[in-house]
Design an enzyme around this catalytic site. Structure first.
Site, PDB file in Angstrom:
ATOM      1  CG  ASP A   2       0.023   6.850   0.489  1.00 39.01           C
ATOM      2  OD1 ASP A   2      -0.112   7.255  -0.668  1.00 39.01           O
ATOM      3  OD2 ASP A   2       0.969   6.122   0.868  1.00 39.01           O
ATOM      4  CD  GLU A  11      -3.158   5.714  -3.338  1.00 36.47           C
ATOM      5  OE1 GLU A  11      -2.591   5.658  -4.425  1.00 36.47           O
ATOM      6  OE2 GLU A  11      -2.646   5.241  -2.312  1.00 36.47           O
TER       7      GLU A  11
HETATM    8  C1  NOJ Z   1       0.716   6.183  -3.254  1.00 36.19           C
HETATM    9  C2  NOJ Z   1       1.254   7.552  -3.584  1.00 36.19           C
HETATM   10  O1  NOJ Z   1       0.311   8.213  -4.402  1.00 36.19           O
HETATM   11  C3  NOJ Z   1       2.587   7.350  -4.251  1.00 36.19           C
HETATM   12  O2  NOJ Z   1       3.072   8.540  -4.843  1.00 36.19           O
HETATM   13  C4  NOJ Z   1       3.527   6.778  -3.239  1.00 36.19           C
HETATM   14  O3  NOJ Z   1       4.760   6.469  -3.863  1.00 36.19           O
HETATM   15  C5  NOJ Z   1       2.960   5.508  -2.603  1.00 36.19           C
HETATM   16  N1  NOJ Z   1       1.568   5.603  -2.270  1.00 36.19           N
HETATM   17  C6  NOJ Z   1       3.692   5.199  -1.334  1.00 36.19           C
HETATM   18  O4  NOJ Z   1       3.356   6.136  -0.362  1.00 36.19           O
END
Ligand code: NOJ
Ligand code: CA
Length: 531
Positions: free
Chosen positions: A200, A273
């Site tokens: 993430d 990500e």
């Molecule tokens: C990216 C995640 O996909 C999202 O759903 C989340 O709110 C943020 N990162 C914070 O973790």
């Protein structure tokens, strides 16, 4: 021979909304286990990425973790998780889970301890800073949820950083003890057999240690392909992320994955990500020796304008940007952004299937896109997520009966989000019975892809075609395919370089000229080249 993750189609499961096994209206691990035959057999994907199922107050629906090495009771137990990994592996499905390194919940025992006193042994596990003169926050950084990223903690007289919601304090990866603790988390799940991690907001784990203000962005325009608070776009986010120290931290994670891959003979991967960014920054996460992430989700593709020229440019840009030996990937939806059928219109959904599954690289398919689902329409006052992302997280309609068979709850109970009639009309059950459904298109494409050398590992080469069309060759020495996609509203005629016949459709007459219907596509197998 390619590695498993280069051959795989990854299917993103949003656990709350996938399948509910115990009738509380929230999807869970046993629900996923019950649908593995659908995933492996009916649909035919190779890996699942299961969103966060760790204990959490669910302010950010699981991205606010209170314990990295346990399962939230709403999703099940560690035994259920182990059963999921075993049952998935038994069907040849790999399991990728979320690693959330940038922040925890403010109820995580680490933060509770860090917050307890300025000299707490875990103070430096989070990012704390003194107020500026006048008590102002340490920098002007703005959060995706709106407002400042700094929250003042009265009892200890300092601010803590939260790049997201104020209940999600940012961890400090500059602390060696924090890094060691997070690597232990990674070990814990590797020992339970997971095949990889989706990391993430990897680009955010290191910030400017001087906390320099971000420059203002006067021309701020909200991004329709992303769901962020308007405050977020009022500045250029240059100092609150992407500090080069992060590549070293990533290397530590990758080294651990390599150690496990070697020791167990099971290749474990890291997927980054990161927000859309210039390609040279994006490829940097791969590492100079391809020793960073295995790939970084290609969100530039999600943000590409939905017309032939835009998509062709985006595909070409990724192909050109990747260093030698790196592998492309494509994403068209996820749990944070409007669904593709909503962004680009419902008529785009079939063509998107053809595109996603025929490009060179690993596709990630978001649950429900195989049904052509559009977003839910939830009035703002009923949003559960501060950014309204509930709308892209609707429950999967499995049948056309009440609540789409998503849960087995008593008649007066309802799922955590509504299942509208238009979802029931697109249910798995109903689409399986209709040979022309989008679900059956996905099934045919996925089955074909598995046996097609050109789709699995062929080169990509764009073909000349009319302006509303996107056409390309995928080729290996043993197979050449031409993919002809018509994004226009009129039928189009596309020529291919050698005679060929259309696959997955009735007419197999070899020809060099094909009529492609509006919003449709064809895969054409070309005859072998005569030497
Ligand atoms: C990216 C995640 O996909 C999202 O759903 C989340 O709110 C943020 N990162 C914070 O973790
Ligand atoms: Ca449940």
């Amino acid at each position: 021979m390619r590695n498993w993750w280069q051959q795989a189609v990854i299917y993103q499961i949003y656990p709350r909304s996938f399948a509910d096994s115990n009738g509380d209206g929230i999807g869970d691990l046993r629900g996923i286990i019950g649908k593995l035959d659908y995933l492996a057999g009916t649909l035919g994907v190779d890996a699942i990425w299961c969103g966060p199922v760790y204990p959490s107050p669910q302010v950010d629906f699981g991205y606010d973790i209170t314990d990295h090495t346990a399962i939230d009771p709403i999703f099940g137990t560690l035994d259920d998780f182990d059963a999921l990994v075993t049952a998935a592996h038994a069907r040849g499905i790999r399991v990728i889970i979320d690693l959330v390194p940038n922040h925890t919940s403010d109820r995580h025992p680490w933060f509770v301890e860090s917050r307890s006193a300025p000299d707490s042994p875990k103070r430096d596990w989070y990012v704390w800073a003194d107020p500026l003169p006048g008590g102002l926050p340490p920098s002007n950084w703005t959060s995706e949820q709106g407002g400042s990223t700094w929250e003042f903690d009265e009892p200890t007289g300092q601010y803590y950083l939260h790049s997201f919601h104020r209940t999600q304090p940012d961890l400090n990866w500059r602390s060696p003890r924090l890094r060691a603790a997070m690597l232990d988390v990674v070990r814990f799940w590797l020992d339970r057999g997971v095949d990889g991690f989706r990391i993430d907001v990897l680009h955010m784990i290191a910030k400017d240690p001087e906390l320099t203000d971000n420059p203002p962005r006067p021309d701020a325009t909200p991004n329709p392909a992303d769901l962020q608070h308007p405050d977020y776009d009022t500045q250029w986010h240059v100092h609150d992320r992407m500090h080069p120290d992060l590549y070293g931290y990533l290397a530590e994670i990758r080294d651990l994955l390599e150690e496990y891959s070697r020791r167990t003979g099971q290749e474990r991967i890291a997927i980054g990500e990161v927000e859309p960014m210039p390609w040279d920054s994006w490829t940097r996460f791969l590492g100079s020796e391809l020793d960073g992430v295995h790939f970084t989700f290609n969100f530039n593709f999600i943000e590409s304008p939905w017309h032939a020229a835009g998509l062709r440019a985006s595909i070409g840009a990724q192909e050109a940007a990747l260093p030698r030996g790196a592998w492309p990937n494509y994403v068209l939806s996820n749990h944070d952004r409007p669904r593709l059928a909503t962004r680009n219109g419902p008529r785009s959904a079939r063509l998107a299937a053809l595109l996603l599954l025929t490009l060179r690289g690993t596709p990630t398919l978001y649950n429900g896109d195989e049904l052509g689902l559009e977003d839910l329409e939830i009035p703002r006052e009923e949003w559960l997520d501060p950014l309204g992302r509930d709308q892209v997280r609707g429950p999967m309609p499995w049948t056309s009966s009440r609540n789409g068979g998503f849960d087995s709850s008593p008649a007066d109970a309802s799922p955590w989000l509504p299942v509208p009639t238009r979802y029931l009309e697109r249910s798995v059950e109903r689409q399986l019975a209709d040979p022309g459904s989008i679900l059956n298109l996905y099934r045919r494409l996925l089955a074909f892809r598995r046996t097609s050398p050109a789709l699995l590992r062929g080169e990509y080469r764009p073909l000349d075609c009319p302006p509303d069309c996107l056409a390309y060759l995928r080729s290996t020495p043993e197979q050449t395919l031409a993919v002809l996609l018509n994004l226009g509203a009129e039928n189009a005629t596309v020529d291919v370089p050698r005679p060929g016949h259309a696959l997955l459709s009735g007419d197999r007459t070899p020809r060099r000229r094909f009529v492609v219907a509006a919003h449709e596509g064809l895969i054409v197998q070309l005859e072998p080249e005569v030497p």
